[in-house]
Design a protein around this motif. Structure first.
Motif, short mmCIF file in Angstrom:
data_model
loop_
_atom_site.label_atom_id
_atom_site.label_comp_id
_atom_site.label_asym_id
_atom_site.label_seq_id
_atom_site.Cartn_x
_atom_site.Cartn_y
_atom_site.Cartn_z
N ARG A 17 0.83 -1.33 -0.13
CA ARG A 17 0.07 -0.04 -0.08
C ARG A 17 0.73 1.02 -0.19
NH1 ARG A 17 -4.69 -1.76 -2.04
NH2 ARG A 17 -5.47 -3.65 -0.60
N TYR A 18 2.04 1.02 0.60
CA TYR A 18 2.89 2.43 0.47
C TYR A 18 4.36 1.94 0.76
CZ TYR A 18 4.71 6.70 2.70
OH TYR A 18 5.81 7.67 2.68
N GLU B 95 2.86 0.83 -5.70
CA GLU B 95 1.61 0.93 -4.81
C GLU B 95 0.52 0.23 -5.34
OE1 GLU B 95 0.43 4.93 -4.17
OE2 GLU B 95 2.41 5.68 -3.20
#
Length: 355
Positions: A143-144, A157
């Protein structure tokens, strides 16, 4: 089709023990003392709390599960992994304090996920218990990722990553001090009704066991594919590349909860508990920079549990939503991990079979 079974036991309503019947014979000795203690302990102020009036209930509930893992290095690099939320729905049937049901995981019907999730919640006016076991599946995504100010990680991402395995199991036990006027069941099990606003301080203990493993060769391959070989070989902080973490978490907690009766038959609950947790590490850390001794953790960190609920309940019919989230933190001088998991429930049901 993947079916997730759920079992929830709701503790006996406070009216199961409390009585104002003067015809009860006056018994002497230990039994009488115990009876009077339980009677006083389970007593509630009827101006604030209304016990359940029915024996049976049926309910339809939607459950949405969330989880995320954050890894951070001493140099400031960060990686966040999270799967897509699990979306479940199913019926429940209750008889007094026993509540049984099942849910179908619609978000993983055809994926063969290895995810396991079992939650047992016990609520009474005096005490509450959360018992849980979670084992991850293979549907994580990045996600990051932050590898420094000069590295563009946008291509990573939401990239699929099947190299993370984790599990968590444990319990939280807490005591509600103002249980004569404040009702947790009114917000989270609908077995009582809160008639007037009230709050209470909470105190508790907890124990969990955590396991976390990352396949760093898979992550290297993914970084090479998305960002190039130079970034993978020169920018990834080697201090993040542990083998497996096993640690236990023993904690004492304190907090506050408040039931706000903002309109007739309506209730909003908000509670927050912070825990001082002692963590002890076991297992193997096979990265070349560290020995097993380096990863024996003997220090304290802060964990947390947050709850929010909104309920409409007229004794016969009820509907509402609630959210419960847990946070666990593990820190070493070289790196740290943060684990978050929780669920959001939306439900509607009715009671029948008047007592």
């Amino acid at each position: 089709m993947k079916v997730i079974y759920t079992i929830l036991f709701l503790l006996l309503p406070v009216s199961a023990f409390a009585t104002d019947n003067d015809s009860v014979p006056k018994k002497q000795g230990l039994f009488c003392t115990l009876y009077e203690f339980v009677k006083d302990f389970t007593h509630v102020d009827s101006a604030y709390i209304e016990p359940q009036k029915y024996n049976f209930t049926v309910m339809l509930q939607n459950t949405n599960n969330f989880e995320a893992y954050w890894l951070s290095s001493k140099s400031g690099q960060k990686i966040s992994f999270a799967p897509k939320p699990s979306i479940k729905m199913g019926p429940y049937v209750g008889w007094r304090w026993v509540f049984l049901g099942y849910t179908i995981d619609f978000s993983h019907l055809n994926e063969g996920s290895k995810k396991q999730d079992l939650t047992l919640s016990l609520y009474s006016n005096q005490v509450g218990v959360d018992i849980f076991y979670r084992q991850t599946g293979n549907d994580y995504k990045i996600r990051y990722m932050d590898l420094g100010p000069n590295v563009n990680t946008k291509p990573l991402e939401n990239a699929s990553f099947g190299g993370l395995q984790s599990s968590i199991k444990g319990f939280n036990l807490y005591y509600i001090f103002n249980h004569h006027k404040f009702s947790y069941p009114a917000a989270y099990s609908q077995s009582t009704r809160q008639k007037r606003s009230a709050g209470s301080f909470l105190a508790g203990i907890g124990y969990t066991r955590h396991s976390l493993q990352v396949d760093w060769s898979k992550l290297d391959d993914l970084v090479k594919e998305k960002l190039g070989s130079d970034i993978a070989e020169t920018q990834l902080d080697s201090s993040l590349q542990f083998g497996r973490i096993h640690y236990s978490d023993s904690s004492v907690s304190g907090g506050y909860a408040y039931n706000w009766v903002f309109a007739h038959n309506w209730l909003i609950d908000l509670s927050l508990s912070m825990a001082l947790a002692y963590k002890r590490t076991t297992g193997d850390m096979d990265h070349r920079l560290f020995s097993l001794r380096d990863f024996t953790l003997k220090n304290f960190n802060l964990d947390g549990v947050g709850r929010f609920g909104i309920v409409w309940n007229n004794s016969r019919w009820y509907a509402g939503a609630n959210a419960i989230f847990h946070s666990y933190n593990y820190r070493k001088s070289q790196f740290s991990t943060n684990t978050y998991f929780g669920s959001v429930n939306i439900y509607v049901g009715f009671n029948f079979g008047r007592q």
